[in-house]
Design an enzyme around this catalytic site. Structure first.
Site, PDB file in Angstrom:
ATOM      1  N   GLU A  21      -0.781  -9.165  -1.261  1.00 43.56           N
ATOM      2  CA  GLU A  21      -2.214  -9.463  -1.072  1.00 43.56           C
ATOM      3  C   GLU A  21      -2.966  -9.363  -2.400  1.00 43.56           C
ATOM      4  O   GLU A  21      -3.883 -10.139  -2.671  1.00 43.56           O
ATOM      5  CB  GLU A  21      -2.812  -8.495  -0.043  1.00 43.56           C
ATOM      6  N   ALA A  36       0.865  -1.179   0.000  1.00 40.53           N
ATOM      7  CA  ALA A  36       0.000   0.000   0.000  1.00 40.53           C
ATOM      8  C   ALA A  36       0.901   1.229   0.000  1.00 40.53           C
ATOM      9  O   ALA A  36       2.087   1.132   0.332  1.00 40.53           O
ATOM     10  CB  ALA A  36      -0.864  -0.020   1.249  1.00 40.53           C
ATOM     11  N   GLU A  61       4.280  -5.815   6.831  1.00 40.95           N
ATOM     12  CA  GLU A  61       3.478  -4.826   7.574  1.00 40.95           C
ATOM     13  C   GLU A  61       3.897  -4.726   9.031  1.00 40.95           C
ATOM     14  O   GLU A  61       3.860  -3.644   9.621  1.00 40.95           O
ATOM     15  CB  GLU A  61       1.983  -5.172   7.491  1.00 40.95           C
ATOM     16  N   GLY A  90       0.462  -5.091   0.715  1.00 38.70           N
ATOM     17  CA  GLY A  90      -0.717  -5.002  -0.140  1.00 38.70           C
ATOM     18  C   GLY A  90      -0.445  -5.516  -1.550  1.00 38.70           C
ATOM     19  O   GLY A  90      -1.368  -5.984  -2.231  1.00 38.70           O
TER      20      GLY A  90
HETATM   21  C1  3H9 Z   1       0.649  -2.407   3.383  1.00 37.01           C
HETATM   22  O1  3H9 Z   1       0.844  -2.826   2.292  1.00 37.01           O
HETATM   23  C2  3H9 Z   1      -0.670  -2.529   4.081  1.00 37.01           C
HETATM   24  C3  3H9 Z   1      -1.612  -3.483   3.424  1.00 37.01           C
HETATM   25  O2  3H9 Z   1      -1.500  -4.766   3.969  1.00 37.01           O
HETATM   26  C4  3H9 Z   1      -3.023  -3.088   3.647  1.00 37.01           C
HETATM   27  C5  3H9 Z   1      -3.466  -1.792   3.129  1.00 37.01           C
HETATM   28  C6  3H9 Z   1      -4.938  -1.534   3.297  1.00 37.01           C
HETATM   29  N1  3H9 Z   1       4.698   3.499   0.012  1.00 37.01           N
HETATM   30  O3  3H9 Z   1      13.417   1.635   0.101  1.00 37.01           O
HETATM   31  P1  3H9 Z   1      13.793   2.409  -1.103  1.00 37.01           P
HETATM   32  C7  3H9 Z   1       9.463   4.864  -1.353  1.00 37.01           C
HETATM   33  S1  3H9 Z   1       1.863  -1.589   4.230  1.00 37.01           S
HETATM   34  C8  3H9 Z   1       5.182   4.701  -0.314  1.00 37.01           C
HETATM   35  O4  3H9 Z   1      14.852   3.435  -0.976  1.00 37.01           O
HETATM   36  P2  3H9 Z   1      14.819   0.013  -2.323  1.00 37.01           P
HETATM   37  C9  3H9 Z   1      10.588   5.183  -0.407  1.00 37.01           C
HETATM   38  O5  3H9 Z   1      10.174   6.051   0.615  1.00 37.01           O
HETATM   39  C10 3H9 Z   1       3.226  -1.543   3.108  1.00 37.01           C
HETATM   40  N2  3H9 Z   1       6.488   4.915  -0.630  1.00 37.01           N
HETATM   41  O6  3H9 Z   1      14.145   1.456  -2.337  1.00 37.01           O
HETATM   42  C11 3H9 Z   1      11.606   5.798  -1.343  1.00 37.01           C
HETATM   43  O7  3H9 Z   1      11.184   7.129  -1.591  1.00 37.01           O
HETATM   44  P3  3H9 Z   1      12.252   8.293  -1.872  1.00 37.01           P
HETATM   45  C12 3H9 Z   1       3.928  -2.832   2.997  1.00 37.01           C
HETATM   46  C13 3H9 Z   1       7.300   3.870  -0.629  1.00 37.01           C
HETATM   47  O8  3H9 Z   1      14.972  -0.365  -3.740  1.00 37.01           O
HETATM   48  C14 3H9 Z   1      11.413   5.001  -2.633  1.00 37.01           C
HETATM   49  O9  3H9 Z   1      10.120   4.427  -2.542  1.00 37.01           O
HETATM   50  N3  3H9 Z   1       5.112  -2.693   2.179  1.00 37.01           N
HETATM   51  C15 3H9 Z   1       6.854   2.590  -0.289  1.00 37.01           C
HETATM   52  O10 3H9 Z   1      15.988   0.013  -1.409  1.00 37.01           O
HETATM   53  C16 3H9 Z   1      12.430   3.898  -2.814  1.00 37.01           C
HETATM   54  O11 3H9 Z   1      12.450   3.089  -1.639  1.00 37.01           O
HETATM   55  C17 3H9 Z   1       6.294  -2.346   2.686  1.00 37.01           C
HETATM   56  O12 3H9 Z   1       6.441  -2.167   3.867  1.00 37.01           O
HETATM   57  C18 3H9 Z   1       5.480   2.415   0.035  1.00 37.01           C
HETATM   58  N4  3H9 Z   1       4.979   1.210   0.355  1.00 37.01           N
HETATM   59  O13 3H9 Z   1      13.731  -0.922  -1.647  1.00 37.01           O
HETATM   60  C19 3H9 Z   1       7.425  -2.216   1.715  1.00 37.01           C
HETATM   61  N5  3H9 Z   1       7.909   1.736  -0.354  1.00 37.01           N
HETATM   62  O14 3H9 Z   1      12.959   7.876  -3.111  1.00 37.01           O
HETATM   63  C20 3H9 Z   1       8.210  -0.976   1.984  1.00 37.01           C
HETATM   64  C21 3H9 Z   1       8.964   2.473  -0.739  1.00 37.01           C
HETATM   65  O15 3H9 Z   1      11.407   9.506  -1.997  1.00 37.01           O
HETATM   66  N6  3H9 Z   1       9.248  -0.737   1.010  1.00 37.01           N
HETATM   67  N7  3H9 Z   1       8.616   3.764  -0.903  1.00 37.01           N
HETATM   68  O16 3H9 Z   1      13.158   8.298  -0.650  1.00 37.01           O
HETATM   69  C22 3H9 Z   1      10.408  -1.423   0.994  1.00 37.01           C
HETATM   70  O17 3H9 Z   1      10.640  -2.328   1.752  1.00 37.01           O
HETATM   71  C23 3H9 Z   1      11.449  -0.984   0.008  1.00 37.01           C
HETATM   72  O18 3H9 Z   1      11.146   0.317  -0.385  1.00 37.01           O
HETATM   73  C24 3H9 Z   1      11.550  -1.866  -1.269  1.00 37.01           C
HETATM   74  C25 3H9 Z   1      12.519  -1.179  -2.273  1.00 37.01           C
HETATM   75  C26 3H9 Z   1      12.088  -3.243  -0.896  1.00 37.01           C
HETATM   76  C27 3H9 Z   1      10.216  -2.000  -1.949  1.00 37.01           C
END
Ligand code: 3H9
Length: 649
Positions: free
Chosen positions: A103, A61, A123, A100
């Site tokens: 999911e 999400a 999450e 998400g």
């Molecule tokens: C969820 O899904 C809830 C659901 O179950 C239910 C909903 C109803 N959103 O980490 P990076 C941005 S909760 C917005 O440096 P990498 C991040 O801030 C979510 N922004 O890259 C950064 O921005 P900036 C569950 C996001 O290649 C840029 O993307 N998911 C999100 O080292 C690059 O990120 C997670 O918890 C997001 N979800 O790693 C996954 N994710 O360039 C969280 C990233 O402006 N994300 N950004 O600084 C990660 O673990 C890593 O970002 C990922 C990429 C592995 C994807």
């Protein structure tokens, strides 16, 4: 233009989500998918393939939307609608399908992954649980204990593990899209599988379940979300899919509003903000192919191993052949450990050793792009090393010091071109600890700073920029709360009480256990060095000096703040406790009794005051720098955000 586009490949509709950087399921993505679903239900292609542009499948999400009310269409409703589609939906996964995003893939009738794909439910790391059916659909697809493992630990798994567990119908051989279209054609010719939501949950024997969950949540300490995730999966086993979905949603919404989730979301973004300096915007870093490390002790060897494991060539320098051999043996020991634990392959291990060399002659550093000095903490010794580096290295090579508190401006001034000198303060063990404090001296060139930040990224570390002062950010704050902990002893507390308060607050260990582990002689040497300049008015606690005077330096001598027996567990040390009580009496301090809250109020207050001073002096640019440092250097509980976040909250 919509962030979701549809193209036809024969009778297969291919939907592509394009929402950089990580294809987060923002409102625009949800709306685009809902529109595409309605359209494909009308146009009736044989099947639908869902794929993503860019580097990854939907990574979750959009966390940035969590501070505002959610906008329609809600993710759970969208996923229910996708699961109820009359066409097969095939999720074609590359990169990471997380939260998400995973999911969404679970709501599809089929899933295929690129061999390098990863999936997970992270999450919990944001203080949440899956909120769009993850805890409900997953245990109806795979072994419920494995489902709980994904939801409770938040750790992603590889495509091959996902395939083994039955999460992927196939792993793509060749192009992912081609393989997904082939799977779609195959699926179109068969009846649709029963939607996961309407399947009966498998029976799991209660005692076995409780034992498995106890193991999975053992490391959660004070963090709620892993326990909540386990409870949500249990709900999914005890209720119908539809009822469990409602319970999951309630739990998710409650956690979204919780202080722990706010703190964890703050630190998630803080870790992605640090290391971004206006000074390096548009500035190209210098090349970084070969790294030099001077000093082959624990720190030097850890730095060398970190660089090797990140694909850099490393030249180590020690003062003579014996020391050079010993340094090389330490590096080989670390790499051998990585091999043993299966973190690197035999072939990679051989390749890493081939990229490493240890020598006693500085001339071996002629080709190094950046050299990190990690020798004894003594200004004169450091200056001599920098003189030797100046003579041996190419003029554009960056010269870095790993000092943890010496004046980096003074070190920089010892070479003709001080603009090439910077501080790179690693934390031990350097190949494991994520934090890298980049200490920015007055004269450093912008591209040298950019190179240091680039190095941190190459090493997969978190760069925090700090100004020059005694202890920079991390050790300055630590010294201040260590001093406060000493005052607490004189005021009436005992070491095990302070340590228990810190552990129960969520720190991995208390300050006295930590000192015993690091060795009490280190702090003793530093205190002796500072004795001459210590203001007479400063309250000084000499208890640790007295312990050291007896030759007791902590774990390594079996005695320190605690006693260490055969089992290695710290036991209360009656001699030290007597010393403490005598110290209070000598100074005429009445010994009070402290609750854990009172102990933590003093320690936290001290961290926050020092943090505020560090901000006011410009040593740190933002509270994020301080909080990321405290979380990653000293294990300050992430779910509290950090001392400065707590202060503001
Ligand atoms: C969820 O899904 C809830 C659901 O179950 C239910 C909903 C109803 N959103 O980490 P990076 C941005 S909760 C917005 O440096 P990498 C991040 O801030 C979510 N922004 O890259 C950064 O921005 P900036 C569950 C996001 O290649 C840029 O993307 N998911 C999100 O080292 C690059 O990120 C997670 O918890 C997001 N979800 O790693 C996954 N994710 O360039 C969280 C990233 O402006 N994300 N950004 O600084 C990660 O673990 C890593 O970002 C990922 C990429 C592995 C994807």
């Amino acid at each position: 233009m919509s962030v979701v586009t549809t193209t036809m490949h024969g009778d297969i509709a291919v939907l592509t989500i394009d929402n950089p950087p990580v294809n987060a399921a923002s409102q625009a993505v949800r709306q685009g998918l809902m529109d595409a679903l309605i359209a494909t239900e009308k146009s009736k292609p044989a099947a639908v393939v869902l794929t993503c542009a860019g580097r990854t499948f939907v990574a979750g999400a959009d966390i940035r939307e969590f501070d505002k009310p959610f906008l329609e269409p809600m993710l759970p409703d969208l996923l229910n609608a996708i699961e109820a589609a009359t066409r097969p939906w095939i999720a074609a996964i590359h990169g990471t399908a997380l939260g998400g995003g995973f999911e969404l893939a679970l709501a599809c009738s089929h899933r295929i992954g690129a061999p390098s794909a990863k999936i997970g439910l992270p999450e919990v790391n944001l203080g949440l649980i899956p909120g769009a059916g993850g805890t409900v659909r997953l245990p109806r697809l795979i072994d419920p204990v494995e489902a709980a493992r994904l939801a409770v630990t938040g750790k992603p798994i590889s495509a091959s593990e996902a395939h083994k567990l039955g999460l992927f119908d196939a792993i793509a051989e060749g192009e992912l899209l081609d393989a997904a279209i082939a799977l779609a054609k195959d699926a179109a010719a068969k009846p649709l599988p029963t939607p996961l939501l309407t399947r009966a949950a498998p029976e799991v024997e209660r005692a076995a379940w409780d034992a498995a969950i106890a193991k999975l949540t053992a490391k959660a300490r004070g963090q709620n979300s892993p326990h909540e995730a386990a409870a949500a999966v249990r709900d999914a086993l005890d209720h119908s899919g539809t009822d469990a979905l409602k319970l999951e949603r309630e739990r998710f919404m409650r956690l979204k509003g919780s202080p722990q989730s706010a703190a964890l979301r703050y630190i998630f973004f803080a870790e992605r903000t640090v290391g971004k300096s206006p000074r390096t915007k548009g500035v190209a870093p210098r090349p970084l192919a070969q790294i030099g490390v001077v000093g082959g002790g624990t720190m030097g060897a850890g730095i060398a191993a970190a660089a090797l494991l990140s694909g850099l060539k490393v030249q180590m320098i020690e003062r003579d052949q014996d020391a050079s051999n010993a340094g090389a043996a330490r590096v080989e020991g670390i790499l051998g450990g990585s091999l043993k634990r299966g973190l690197i392959s035999e072939a990679k291990h051989t390749a890493l050793l081939a990229s490493f060399n240890a020598d006693s002659n500085y001339s071996a550093l002629a080709e190094a792009d950046l050299v990190i000095e990690a020798v004894f903490e003594d200004m004169d010794v450091k200056k001599q090393v920098f003189k030797a580096l100046e003579a041996a290295c190419k003029p554009e090579a960056v010269l870095a010091t790993n000092t943890s508190y010496l004046d980096v401006n003074e070190i920089a001034a010892s070479v003709a071109d001080s603009s090439r000198v910077i501080g790179l303060h690693f934390f031990s063990p350097a190949h494991i600890m994520k934090l890298l404090e980049i200490v920015v001296p007055n004269n450093v060139a912008d591209d040298v700073l950019a190179t240091a930040i680039q190095l941190a990224k190459a090493l997969h570390k978190l760069p925090v920029l700090a100004g020059v002062c005694d202890g920079f950010i991390a050790n300055r704050i630590m010294s201040s709360y260590r001093r406060e902990a000493d005052y607490l002893l004189e005021d009436g507390a005992l070491p095990h009480e302070v340590d228990a308060a810190m552990r129960n607050f969520g720190m991995p260990m208390g300050i006295f256990e930590m000192q015993d582990l690091a060795g009490l002689d280190i702090g003793w040497a530093a205190r002796k060095r500072r004795a001459a300049t210590r203001p007479a008015s400063e309250r000084y606690v000499d208890i640790p000096d007295r312990i050291c005077e007896q030759g007791h330096f902590g774990r390594k001598t079996g005695r320190g703040w605690y006693l260490y027996g055969e089992d290695g567990k710290p036991a209360r040390n009656p001699e030290v406790e007597a010393l403490i009580i005598a110290a209070s009496a000598r100074k005429g301090i009445p010994r009070l009794s402290f609750s854990e809250e009172a102990i933590m109020a003093r320690i936290l207050g001290c961290m926050q005051n020092e943090g505020a001073a560090i901000l006011a002096e410009g040593i740190a640019a933002s509270r994020e720098d301080i909080d990321v440092t405290m979380v990653n250097a000293f294990g300050f509980p992430r779910w509290m955000g950090g001392p400065m976040f707590m202060k503001d909250a």
